[in-house]
Motif scaffolding. Structure first.
Motif, PDB file in Angstrom:
ATOM      1  N   ASN A  68       0.835  -1.194   0.000  1.00 29.50           N
ATOM      2  CA  ASN A  68       0.000   0.000   0.000  1.00 29.50           C
ATOM      3  C   ASN A  68       0.874   1.251   0.000  1.00 29.50           C
ATOM      4  N   PRO A  69       0.350   2.377  -0.492  1.00 26.28           N
ATOM      5  CA  PRO A  69       1.145   3.616  -0.544  1.00 26.28           C
ATOM      6  C   PRO A  69       1.605   4.050   0.844  1.00 26.28           C
ATOM      7  N   SER A  70       2.797   4.594   0.894  1.00 25.70           N
ATOM      8  CA  SER A  70       3.417   4.960   2.159  1.00 25.70           C
ATOM      9  C   SER A  70       2.567   5.936   2.962  1.00 25.70           C
ATOM     10  N   GLU A  71       2.152   7.041   2.338  1.00 23.40           N
ATOM     11  CA  GLU A  71       1.407   8.051   3.075  1.00 23.40           C
ATOM     12  C   GLU A  71       0.042   7.529   3.513  1.00 23.40           C
ATOM     13  N   ALA A  72      -0.560   6.660   2.698  1.00 23.78           N
ATOM     14  CA  ALA A  72      -1.840   6.068   3.077  1.00 23.78           C
ATOM     15  C   ALA A  72      -1.677   5.163   4.294  1.00 23.78           C
ATOM     16  N   ARG A  73      -0.576   4.424   4.339  1.00 17.45           N
ATOM     17  CA  ARG A  73      -0.313   3.564   5.504  1.00 17.45           C
ATOM     18  C   ARG A  73      -0.092   4.402   6.762  1.00 17.45           C
TER      19      ARG A  73
ATOM     20  N   ASN B 272       9.827   6.115  10.087  1.00 16.25           N
ATOM     21  CA  ASN B 272      10.135   5.984  11.513  1.00 16.25           C
ATOM     22  C   ASN B 272       9.734   7.236  12.293  1.00 16.25           C
ATOM     23  N   SER B 273      10.057   8.396  11.726  1.00  9.50           N
ATOM     24  CA  SER B 273       9.762   9.649  12.414  1.00  9.50           C
ATOM     25  C   SER B 273       8.271   9.826  12.626  1.00  9.50           C
ATOM     26  N   ARG B 274       7.500   9.482  11.607  1.00  6.96           N
ATOM     27  CA  ARG B 274       6.046   9.607  11.737  1.00  6.96           C
ATOM     28  C   ARG B 274       5.508   8.663  12.802  1.00  6.96           C
ATOM     29  N   LEU B 275       6.041   7.441  12.850  1.00  9.26           N
ATOM     30  CA  LEU B 275       5.561   6.469  13.835  1.00  9.26           C
ATOM     31  C   LEU B 275       5.983   6.866  15.248  1.00  9.26           C
ATOM     32  N   ILE B 276       7.148   7.490  15.377  1.00  6.02           N
ATOM     33  CA  ILE B 276       7.564   7.993  16.690  1.00  6.02           C
ATOM     34  C   ILE B 276       6.582   9.059  17.165  1.00  6.02           C
ATOM     35  N   SER B 277       6.096   9.880  16.239  1.00  6.00           N
ATOM     36  CA  SER B 277       5.088  10.874  16.595  1.00  6.00           C
ATOM     37  C   SER B 277       3.822  10.205  17.127  1.00  6.00           C
ATOM     38  N   ASN B 278       3.461   9.069  16.528  1.00  8.66           N
ATOM     39  CA  ASN B 278       2.306   8.319  17.022  1.00  8.66           C
ATOM     40  C   ASN B 278       2.546   7.818  18.447  1.00  8.66           C
ATOM     41  N   LEU B 279       3.757   7.340  18.709  1.00  4.13           N
ATOM     42  CA  LEU B 279       4.087   6.853  20.048  1.00  4.13           C
ATOM     43  C   LEU B 279       4.011   7.982  21.077  1.00  4.13           C
ATOM     44  N   ILE B 280       4.451   9.170  20.674  1.00  4.60           N
ATOM     45  CA  ILE B 280       4.360  10.319  21.579  1.00  4.60           C
ATOM     46  C   ILE B 280       2.901  10.660  21.841  1.00  4.60           C
ATOM     47  N   ASP B 281       2.090  10.605  20.782  1.00  2.04           N
ATOM     48  CA  ASP B 281       0.653  10.857  20.923  1.00  2.04           C
ATOM     49  C   ASP B 281       0.018   9.881  21.918  1.00  2.04           C
TER      50      ASP B 281
ATOM     51  N   ILE C 232       8.665  23.354  16.358  1.00  2.00           N
ATOM     52  CA  ILE C 232       7.602  22.662  15.643  1.00  2.00           C
ATOM     53  C   ILE C 232       6.838  21.771  16.616  1.00  2.00           C
ATOM     54  N   SER C 233       5.554  22.002  16.733  1.00  2.00           N
ATOM     55  CA  SER C 233       4.736  21.193  17.632  1.00  2.00           C
ATOM     56  C   SER C 233       4.335  19.898  16.942  1.00  2.00           C
ATOM     57  N   LEU C 234       3.809  18.968  17.716  1.00  3.89           N
ATOM     58  CA  LEU C 234       3.342  17.699  17.158  1.00  3.89           C
ATOM     59  C   LEU C 234       2.220  17.941  16.160  1.00  3.89           C
ATOM     60  N   GLU C 235       1.366  18.924  16.454  1.00  2.00           N
ATOM     61  CA  GLU C 235       0.277  19.261  15.537  1.00  2.00           C
ATOM     62  C   GLU C 235       0.822  19.806  14.225  1.00  2.00           C
ATOM     63  N   ASP C 236       1.866  20.648  14.329  1.00  2.00           N
ATOM     64  CA  ASP C 236       2.510  21.165  13.113  1.00  2.00           C
ATOM     65  C   ASP C 236       3.122  20.027  12.303  1.00  2.00           C
ATOM     66  N   GLU C 237       3.765  19.087  12.980  1.00  2.00           N
ATOM     67  CA  GLU C 237       4.386  17.950  12.297  1.00  2.00           C
ATOM     68  C   GLU C 237       3.348  17.181  11.479  1.00  2.00           C
ATOM     69  N   LYS C 238       2.205  16.943  12.083  1.00  2.00           N
ATOM     70  CA  LYS C 238       1.169  16.162  11.398  1.00  2.00           C
ATOM     71  C   LYS C 238       0.652  16.891  10.170  1.00  2.00           C
TER      72      LYS C 238
ATOM     73  N   VAL D  58       2.437  19.174   8.371  1.00  2.00           N
ATOM     74  CA  VAL D  58       3.497  19.331   7.375  1.00  2.00           C
ATOM     75  C   VAL D  58       3.915  18.005   6.746  1.00  2.00           C
ATOM     76  N   ALA D  59       3.882  16.927   7.519  1.00  2.00           N
ATOM     77  CA  ALA D  59       4.451  15.647   7.063  1.00  2.00           C
ATOM     78  C   ALA D  59       3.965  15.200   5.689  1.00  2.00           C
ATOM     79  N   PRO D  60       2.649  15.140   5.432  1.00  2.73           N
ATOM     80  CA  PRO D  60       2.227  14.689   4.090  1.00  2.73           C
ATOM     81  C   PRO D  60       2.597  15.672   2.987  1.00  2.73           C
ATOM     82  N   LEU D  61       2.744  16.950   3.350  1.00  2.00           N
ATOM     83  CA  LEU D  61       3.081  17.959   2.340  1.00  2.00           C
ATOM     84  C   LEU D  61       4.545  17.879   1.912  1.00  2.00           C
ATOM     85  N   ILE D  62       5.411  17.457   2.821  1.00  2.00           N
ATOM     86  CA  ILE D  62       6.835  17.390   2.462  1.00  2.00           C
ATOM     87  C   ILE D  62       7.227  16.034   1.881  1.00  2.00           C
ATOM     88  N   GLU D  63       6.310  15.061   1.915  1.00  2.00           N
ATOM     89  CA  GLU D  63       6.682  13.731   1.425  1.00  2.00           C
ATOM     90  C   GLU D  63       7.177  13.752  -0.022  1.00  2.00           C
TER      91      GLU D  63
END
Length: 464
Positions: A127-132, A171-180, A371-377, A379-384
């Motif tokens: 499946n596509p990375s961003e969709a996953r 990995n970075s995105r999943l770490i953000s999930n763990l922080i959440d 950069i806050s966690l909300e900002d990361e979420k 920006v992340a799909p936009l910079i992919e």
């Protein structure tokens, strides 16, 4: 009183975004329109309609899928879960930003029944990375509303990061999930990923800040820069004065290109396309980044002291750099920015060459702070798309694209940059990034501290 049943679906084409403005809630109350569970199949058709998903965002038509998926969530019919999860692939292909923003909350409304379908989709690497990653965000949202699922999700993410840790962005995105999830129990795994350089630091997030967010240290403070913007702008006006015969943009670009080839061919900028991407990231930053911070990265050493063949070269180069910087900030602030990239022939057709530009943007993003966690979420799909071209680990993926796919990915860059700039603009003062130019002469003493904030004497400063 409910509207007539026959009018239900036609109403969705008339609502547009106006309904959001009448409601204090994020999602309006659609109950007055009389939708029932039997309407779910028809609503799913609207959600998956490619013409509607790609409609001009300024039209009411473009809002139809959004209203439809909100109504499906409101109805809570479990038969819709699997079709909605499967639609993540289409949403990714069509780059449907509203869906990426709302899908986590949408899918979490179905409760525990959505966990297994989302888990299966996430683990399927075809499946596509961003969709996953959207599936992972949905699972996180779900676990935060269903506490009994929290440990299962943490274990799922930990197992994944342990088994397949090569994609630093993932990995970075999943770490953000763990922080959440406030997954304190994951800190050893996170530390190990940082130690092995398996975390993408594009969005500035230090291990210390993560430890602080998880309540494991109280001695961390977000770095702040003491910036006197008024003093800085005054200094720049005096220092970088326009000459009697000011350079045109074209001449300026040619001049910069010649200096890059002559002086900076190692670890500095390779060409003006990379510089353009770098300055775009500087302009998009949440906080103003001083020239004393970003200029060393334009050069090829940390101290920015260089062996100039002719002292006049340094003066010309510095003026050209800031002229280029100003032009870029002007276009970002006006909303007219276009990435400066080259063109090549690809299978007989013209294609954009964005690799150097993306490398420059990636380099500039590493200077972002606060950069806050909300900002990361956000920006992340936009910079992919940018990271796909900037990072060597994605080279095989880029080379596997056919011309249509390649063109589609490159065309995402410009609108995404403008969205990032607009998002962070709320934190900045109007035109705070601009370095104004005026016909004046320097008034700063050679032994005075440089107002740029570098801490050096003016005569030794990188701006001199």
């Amino acid at each position: 009183m409910p509207k007539k049943i026959d009018d239900k679906f036609s109403i969705l084409f008339k609502l547009g975004s106006s309904l959001d403005k009448k409601s204090g809630d994020k999602w309006p109350d659609y109950s007055e329109y009389g939708f029932i569970s039997d309407d779910v199949p028809e609503l799913l058709k609207l959600i998956s309609d490619e013409e509607l998903l790609t409609a001009d965002e300024n039209t009411k038509k473009s809002w139809v899928p959004t209203h439809a998926w909100r109504i499906v969530a409101m109805l809570g019919s479990e038969e819709a879960i699997q079709p909605l999860v499967d639609l993540l692939t289409l949403i990714d292909e069509l780059d449907c930003e509203p869906a990426f923003q709302e899908w986590p909350e949408l899918l979490s409304t179905f409760g525990a029944a959505a966990f297994e379908p989302l888990k299966t989709y996430f683990l399927d690497q075809s499946n596509p990375s961003e969709a996953r990653l959207t599936a992972a965000d949905s699972l996180t949202e779900l676990a935060n509303t269903q506490p009994d699922l929290r440990l299962s999700l943490i274990a799922l993410i930990q197992d994944y990061l342990t088994a397949t840790p090569d994609d630093t962005y993932f990995n970075s995105r999943l770490i953000s999930n763990l922080i959440d999830l406030n997954a304190v129990e994951s800190i050893d795994l996170i530390r190990n990923l940082y130690a092995k350089n398996l975390v993408d630091l594009t969005i500035k997030r230090s291990l210390e800040s993560i430890e602080h967010d998880l309540g494991l240290r109280d001695d961390y403070q977000q770095p702040e820069r003491s910036i006197n913007v008024e003093e800085m702008n005054k200094f720049i006006k005096e220092k970088f004065a326009q000459r009697n015969n000011p350079l045109t943009i074209s001449d300026n670009e040619d001049k910069l290109d010649s200096y890059f080839k002559l002086y900076f061919d190692s670890t500095g900028m390779r060409d003006i396309s990379e510089l353009d991407g770098f300055f775009a990231a500087i302009g998009c930053a949440k906080n103003m980044i001083m020239p004393s911070i970003w200029l060393p990265l334009v050069m090829d050493n940390e101290e920015t002291e260089h062996d100039w063949i002719d002292p006049q070269h340094q003066q010309d180069f510095m003026q050209a750099i800031f002229t280029f910087f100003n032009d870029e900030m002007d276009t970002l602030n006006s909303g007219n920015y276009e990435p400066l990239v080259y063109v090549k022939k690809m299978h007989g057709k013209e294609a954009l060459v964005v690799e150097n530009w993306c490398a420059g943007f990636h380099r500039g993003m590493r200077l972002w702070e606060g950069i806050s966690l909300e900002d990361e979420k956000f920006v992340a799909p936009l910079i992919e798309p940018i990271l796909k071209f900037a990072l060597k680990e994605h080279l095989d993926y880029i080379e596997s694209l056919n011309p249509v796919q390649y063109d589609k990915l490159t065309r995402k860059i410009e609108p995404n940059v403008l969205k990032i700039f607009k998002h962070f603009y709320q934190y900045r003062g109007s035109d705070s990034q601009l370095v104004s130019r005026a016909s004046q002469t320097p008034k700063v003493g050679r032994n005075d501290p440089c107002p740029c904030g570098s801490g050096k004497k003016y005569k030794k400063c990188c701006l001199h």
